[in-house]
Design a protein around this motif. Structure first.
Motif, PDB file in Angstrom:
ATOM      1  N   CYS A 134      -6.312  -1.047   6.042  1.00  0.00           N
ATOM      2  CA  CYS A 134      -8.214  -0.848   6.475  1.00  0.00           C
ATOM      3  C   CYS A 134      -8.749  -0.389   5.402  1.00  0.00           C
ATOM      4  CB  CYS A 134      -8.034  -0.392   7.662  1.00  0.00           C
ATOM      5  SG  CYS A 134      -9.892  -0.500   8.411  1.00  0.00           S
TER       6      CYS A 134
ATOM      7  N   VAL B 228     -10.909  -9.717   8.831  1.00  0.00           N
ATOM      8  CA  VAL B 228     -10.328 -10.615  10.060  1.00  0.00           C
ATOM      9  C   VAL B 228     -10.976 -10.599  11.399  1.00  0.00           C
ATOM     10  CG1 VAL B 228      -8.094 -10.753  11.024  1.00  0.00           C
ATOM     11  CG2 VAL B 228      -7.515  -9.904   8.675  1.00  0.00           C
TER      12      VAL B 228
ATOM     13  N   HIS C 284      -4.379 -10.954   7.560  1.00  0.00           N
ATOM     14  CA  HIS C 284      -3.787 -10.004   6.700  1.00  0.00           C
ATOM     15  C   HIS C 284      -2.750  -9.989   5.306  1.00  0.00           C
ATOM     16  CE1 HIS C 284      -3.969  -5.385   5.261  1.00  0.00           C
ATOM     17  NE2 HIS C 284      -4.479  -4.826   6.254  1.00  0.00           N
ATOM     18  N   THR C 285      -3.237 -10.045   4.404  1.00  0.00           N
ATOM     19  CA  THR C 285      -2.172  -9.784   3.052  1.00  0.00           C
ATOM     20  C   THR C 285      -0.447  -9.412   3.533  1.00  0.00           C
ATOM     21  OG1 THR C 285      -4.023  -9.644   1.467  1.00  0.00           O
ATOM     22  CG2 THR C 285      -1.529  -8.978   0.947  1.00  0.00           C
TER      23      THR C 285
ATOM     24  N   ASP D 207      -7.673  -8.107   3.199  1.00  0.00           N
ATOM     25  CA  ASP D 207      -6.498  -6.500   3.021  1.00  0.00           C
ATOM     26  C   ASP D 207      -7.593  -6.098   4.521  1.00  0.00           C
ATOM     27  OD1 ASP D 207      -4.895  -5.559   1.178  1.00  0.00           O
ATOM     28  OD2 ASP D 207      -5.223  -7.579   1.169  1.00  0.00           O
ATOM     29  N   CYS D 208      -8.477  -7.063   5.612  1.00  0.00           N
ATOM     30  CA  CYS D 208      -8.983  -5.617   5.777  1.00  0.00           C
ATOM     31  C   CYS D 208      -9.091  -5.846   7.178  1.00  0.00           C
ATOM     32  CB  CYS D 208     -10.972  -5.632   5.679  1.00  0.00           C
ATOM     33  SG  CYS D 208     -11.723  -4.347   6.542  1.00  0.00           S
ATOM     34  N   PRO D 209      -8.882  -5.429   8.259  1.00  0.00           N
ATOM     35  CA  PRO D 209      -8.901  -5.707   9.621  1.00  0.00           C
ATOM     36  C   PRO D 209     -10.384  -6.264  10.445  1.00  0.00           C
ATOM     37  CG  PRO D 209      -7.685  -3.871   9.481  1.00  0.00           C
ATOM     38  CD  PRO D 209      -7.937  -4.115   8.700  1.00  0.00           C
TER      39      PRO D 209
ATOM     40  N   MET E 120       0.552  -6.565  13.234  1.00  0.00           N
ATOM     41  CA  MET E 120      -0.296  -6.127  11.361  1.00  0.00           C
ATOM     42  C   MET E 120       0.446  -4.647  11.586  1.00  0.00           C
ATOM     43  SD  MET E 120      -4.249  -6.357  10.517  1.00  0.00           S
ATOM     44  CE  MET E 120      -4.869  -8.030  11.195  1.00  0.00           C
TER      45      MET E 120
END
Length: 712
Positions: A541, A682, A700-701, A677-679, A481
């Motif tokens: 994050c 994910v 992730h985006t 948009d958040c690990p 990422m």
């Protein structure tokens, strides 16, 4: 957490009747509430309420004095009680002076707060609740599970059984018949009662009026038929002027039950004649019970703005799984945790405060603008100050905040975890660690963390620079990422630097009440991230972004470390989340998308911090659609996935069903990709879908955009 508490949580979660009933109500509430507020500027309305209630909270003594003068001039008797015992002593004296044998009550959380019914019954009186929900739980010998709908946890089958025992008749679950039984049973109690006791939704200082809002009309019977009426009102119910009731009455039914209006609104201004020509005794008890102390507390004074609508419970993903009784006290949910800490004792909230997952749903819908999640964090902080950190917490934070030791342990974990790793996931862990992989797989620790990979990445020398704050998950679980982020920003003409001294953002410590630890994290990161002159500090994050942009300042202020505030504010000004920055770069023409691409369907999961604190939700959707992906929105796209940082470890019995609900909503879209948009999300959703075996990619985006964007 105590074993008894954990057992009560497990029992509630496995009660299918409870979770189904609360789940259906929560779903319907959200839709109906939106309809109820159509045409109303909710933000303007709640700011109006917050301003008026905040004024009242700051002038309680003045308003109480004014109310007393006005109400007594009209013939009422007003008693200011600073403790529950004084309230009960006053009511008992009135009862004995008037030879009261039977009492009817309308719904009153203040009376529940001080356990008034038990007290009066022990002193020889018959006490009958007349609100339908309150009567049901009185028959069941239970506490309310919700401030507005006290029996929401009960089925019609259970109610039929209770009513049947009361009237000695076998009853069906036909609701009109059950209502008929209740009406018949309660009507005689109204007529026989010597005293009526109510609460009060509002107390107007300007006129000495009490405002009562109900749906069943029972409060009117309670206040008119008995010759004595006692209104027990918490002093947080004050408003200054009569006109102040308008915004509150506008919001209360819409927020409580998604109604446009309640069926009955009674405004009582002074006593009236009884049917025999005598004057009714009207006693108004203004109860403090630490409310004045709360109004003087810099963190908790906002709790005085609560209008007791219960909307925080209606949208809470935890409440709809466990119900109200798990909270163990009279007041339930997020606001209940705060009120329990004040009206009972801080230590009484020690277990229940841990139920909050910090999703922020309650803050978003509260008509009084209470920041309930922040107040719960303050409870955690005070518990740590009062009792100290647990040995487990001390051990964890001593490792996490020793950067070299922590990083060495993670590198070692990447090696020791290999026997349990397949396809980038750890599906099962052995022995006492097995709970961590129940319901979801875990990401494997990267063989080479991002901080090591970064040193090998070749970037063009560019004039504009951004510092990348990776956070623990991107650094050690998802380094790809970080690489994608660098490629995207390079295309826009931005060189990325990675300060090697950056460390944990402090969220784990802060969310566990260890503010000293979080403060040290803040100082370390401020020092590292501002070492070089950069235009942006970018994070992928949301939890970390919120820490850098908001929480560093708040944490340092709470610790009195004012010398670091200017630097914390400087960092906050530079901090930006990934999607917001890329959207800005696209709008400026510095990034563009390849044309004519059709890349398949996706659905989008809104992470809690991104949507509710950072107010970012349109940007990632717009970017992904411009890139060529086709959006299919999932049901409850903005509902928490159950990750909550360490929450999924501490309360897996709650986290797991929240995750399963999210997975079902994702699969129901038919999309081949779920983006976020958040690990952390994910990790949670990706692990859940991996164990589920569903062929849906979790991305992730930035991973979906990296090959679709181009520079000028």
């Amino acid at each position: 957490m105590k074993k008894e508490f954990k057992d009560s949580v497990s029992k509630a979660v496995h009660n299918a009747t409870l979770t189904t009933a609360l789940g259906k109500f929560s779903e319907a509430y959200k839709v109906n509430r939106a309809k109820a507020y159509e045409g109303i500027d909710f933000e303007a309305l709640r700011q109006n309420i917050a301003d008026r209630k905040a004024f009242a909270a700051s002038h309680i003594d003045l308003l109480a004095a004014s109310f007393k003068i006005k109400a007594e001039a009209l013939g009422a008797k007003v008693f200011l009680a600073d403790s529950p015992d004084k309230v009960k002593e006053y009511i008992l004296k009135v009862a004995r002076d008037n030879n009261v044998k039977s009492v009817v009550k309308s719904k009153s959380m203040a009376s529940e707060e001080i356990h008034l019914n038990d007290f009066l019954i022990k002193n020889g009186m018959s006490v009958k609740e007349t609100d339908l929900g309150e009567w049901i739980i009185q028959l069941a010998g239970q506490k309310p599970s919700h401030m507005v709908m006290p029996a929401i946890h009960m089925t019609k089958e259970e109610v039929a059984e209770l009513f049947g025992k009361e009237v000695h008749e076998r009853l069906t679950t036909d609701i009109p018949r059950l209502v008929e039984v209740a009406r018949k049973e309660l009507r005689s109690k109204f007529l026989e009662a010597d005293m009526g006791i109510t609460g009060g939704n509002l107390a107007v200082a300007e006129t000495g009026s009490i405002v009562l809002v109900t749906n069943e009309g029972n409060a009117r019977m309670v206040t008119t038929l008995p010759k004595i009426h006692i209104a027990l009102v918490g002093i947080e119910k004050f408003v200054e002027k009569f006109e102040d009731i308008v915004p509150i009455l506008t919001a209360l039914p819409r927020s409580a039950t998604a109604q446009l209006l309640t069926s009955y609104c009674s405004i009582i201004t002074g006593p009236v004649e009884n049917t025999d020509g005598s004057m009714k005794q009207l006693h108004i008890i203004l109860m403090d019970n630490r409310r004045t102390e709360m109004s003087h507390d810099v963190k908790f004074k906002q709790a005085m703005q609560c209008i007791r609508c219960g909307s925080c419970l209606n949208v809470c993903p935890i409440f709809r799984l466990v119900g109200g009784h798990v909270f163990g006290s009279v007041y339930t949910g997020g606001i209940g945790t705060i009120l329990t800490a004040w009206f009972e004792a801080l230590q009484n909230s020690e277990d229940i405060q841990g139920l909050c997952i910090q999703c922020g749903n309650c803050k978003e819908v509260c008509p009084g603008k209470l920041d309930i999640p922040d107040m719960i964090l303050e409870i955690r902080r005070r518990l740590v100050v009062d009792k100290g950190q647990s040995l487990t917490q001390k051990a964890i934070f001593s490792v996490v905040n020793n950067r070299k030791l922590f990083h060495s342990m993670l590198r070692a974990a990447s090696i020791t975890g290999k026997p349990f790793t397949s396809g980038g996931f750890i599906r099962h862990l052995p022995f006492f660690l097995s709970e961590l992989t129940e319901g979801r797989s875990l990401p494997a620790i990267a063989a080479e963390p991002f901080r090591d990979r970064f040193k090998k990445i070749k970037q063009p020398k560019l004039k504009e620079k951004a510092a990348f704050y990776a956070g623990c998950l991107i650094d050690f679980a998802y380094p790809e990422m970080g690489e994608s982020l660098i490629k995207i920003l390079n295309k826009a003409g931005i060189e990325v630097i990675f300060p090697q001294d950056q460390t944990c953002c402090g969220a784990p410590a802060r969310y566990n009440g260890a503010y000293e630890v979080a403060g040290n994290n803040a100082v370390d990161n401020i020092t590292a991230l501002l070492k070089e002159d950069v235009k942006y500090v970018v994070s992928a994050c949301p939890t970390c972004t919120v820490a850098l942009e908001h929480e560093f300042i708040a944490t340092l202020e709470s610790l009195g470390r004012t010398d670091w505030i200017p630097q914390a504010k400087k960092l906050a000004e530079k901090t930006v989340d990934f999607s917001t920055l890329v959207k800005k770069l696209v709008d400026e023409g510095r990034l563009s998308f390849r044309q004519g691409q059709k890349l398949g369907s996706f659905t989008y999961h809104d992470s809690c911090h991104l949507r509710r604190t950072l107010k970012v939700f349109e940007q990632p959707r717009e970017l992904l659609q411009k890139a060529g992906y086709q959006l299919t929105e999932m049901f409850e796209c903005d509902m928490c996935c159950g990750m909550g940082g360490s929450y999924s470890i501490k309360l897996p019995e709650i986290s797991a069903p929240i995750l399963q609900r999210k997975l079902a909503n994702i699969k129901n879209t038919g999309a081949s990709i779920v983006a976020m948009d958040c690990p952390g999300c994910v990790m949670q959703i990706g692990g859940g879908l991996h164990q589920d075996g569903a062929p849906i990619k979790v991305k992730h985006t930035l991973e979906l955009l990296v090959d679709q964007v181009e520079g000028k």
